[in-house]
Write a protein that holds these residues in place. Structure first.
Motif, short mmCIF file in Angstrom:
data_model
loop_
_atom_site.label_atom_id
_atom_site.label_comp_id
_atom_site.label_asym_id
_atom_site.label_seq_id
_atom_site.Cartn_x
_atom_site.Cartn_y
_atom_site.Cartn_z
N THR A 52 0.83 -1.20 0.00
CA THR A 52 0.00 0.00 0.00
C THR A 52 0.86 1.26 0.00
OG1 THR A 52 -0.24 -0.07 2.43
CG2 THR A 52 -1.97 -1.11 1.12
N GLN A 53 1.96 1.24 0.76
CA GLN A 53 2.82 2.42 0.79
C GLN A 53 3.57 2.61 -0.52
OE1 GLN A 53 2.81 4.82 3.21
NE2 GLN A 53 1.01 3.58 3.70
N ALA A 54 4.04 1.51 -1.12
CA ALA A 54 4.74 1.61 -2.41
C ALA A 54 3.80 2.14 -3.48
CB ALA A 54 5.29 0.24 -2.81
N ALA A 55 2.56 1.66 -3.49
CA ALA A 55 1.59 2.12 -4.48
C ALA A 55 1.27 3.60 -4.27
CB ALA A 55 0.32 1.28 -4.41
N GLN A 56 1.11 4.01 -3.02
CA GLN A 56 0.80 5.42 -2.74
C GLN A 56 1.92 6.34 -3.21
OE1 GLN A 56 -3.04 5.35 -1.32
NE2 GLN A 56 -1.78 7.17 -1.41
#
Length: 233
Positions: A52-56
């Motif tokens: 989720t953090q990488a995608a954000q």
């Protein structure tokens, strides 16, 4: 950077999906000792926190910039990420013996399935069609490089790196669990020492601030820890 590191952002995040699906599949089988089930949930929490953090930071800024409907898609994914992250936080605070554990886990697994389908069937397809392949590759290389820096950097509590370690809220998560869940994609696992995020150096794939609606809830979750370490990688 070796040829094997040169994967575009869609390939890298698709690899995350395969690792997550491996863990989800094992959890959906059910049964087994509580300690094993908790370990699988902890490993899944770490994978989801990374994804989720990488995608954000890397996928959604590209989505907003390149796609005609990019803002709407990015907003939808941000909402999905927040839903997953809050479910992860709820599960981290519960033991498998808690009567609420399995219903919460079932909700999380359903949300993960829906998010993967949405991202792969719509966003990845549109980016693959509309985005310059060189830009996709540049963002993927930045993502891989930053995860590698997170792996080799200093972890909270004096440890080294973020994968694999005992993170707050995921003390029993292990590299072996995630590796066993997706043996064909070792480089894409958040617990693999071969993966990383962006170098934040600017340019077309530069890291972007997390949107206001995705700011962290109270500290203590692996989600917050991954956000903190990745932001410094």
């Amino acid at each position: 950077m070796s040829a094997t590191d040169r994967r575009d952002v869609i390939d890298v995040l698709s690899g995350d999906h395969r690792t997550v699906e491996g863990l989800v599949g094992r959890l959906e089988v059910g049964g087994g000792p509580d300690v094993t089930r908790k370990s699988l949930v902890d490993a899944l929490a770490l994978e989801l926190a990374w994804h989720t953090q990488a995608a954000q930071r890397y996928l959604l800024p590209l989505t907003r910039r390149v796609l005609a409907d990019g803002d709407a898609l990015a907003d939808e994914h941000t909402a999905e990420h927040l839903t997953v992250e809050h479910m992860v936080r709820d599960l981290e605070a519960k033991d498998p013996s808690d009567a609420r554990f399995e219903p919460l886990l079932a909700q999380l697994l359903a949300a993960v399935h829906g998010h993967i389908d949405h991202e792969e069937q719509i966003t990845f397809v549109e980016l693959g069609r509309e985005c310059d392949p060189g830009e996709l590759l540049a963002v993927g290389e930045q993502l891989t490089a930053a995860r590698r820096r997170a792996v080799t950097g200093s972890a909270p509590g004096g440890g080294t790196g973020i994968w694999p370690v005992a993170a707050p809220g995921s003390a029993s998560a292990s590299a072996e669990l995630a590796a066993a869940a997706a043996p064909s994609e070792p480089a894409d696992s958040a617990v693999s020492a071969e993966s990383a995020g962006s170098d934040g150096s600017g340019g077309s794939g530069a890291a972007a601030p997390i949107p206001a609606q995705a700011q962290p809830a109270p500290a203590g979750s692996v989600v917050d820890w991954v956000r903190s370490v990745l932001s410094e990688a």
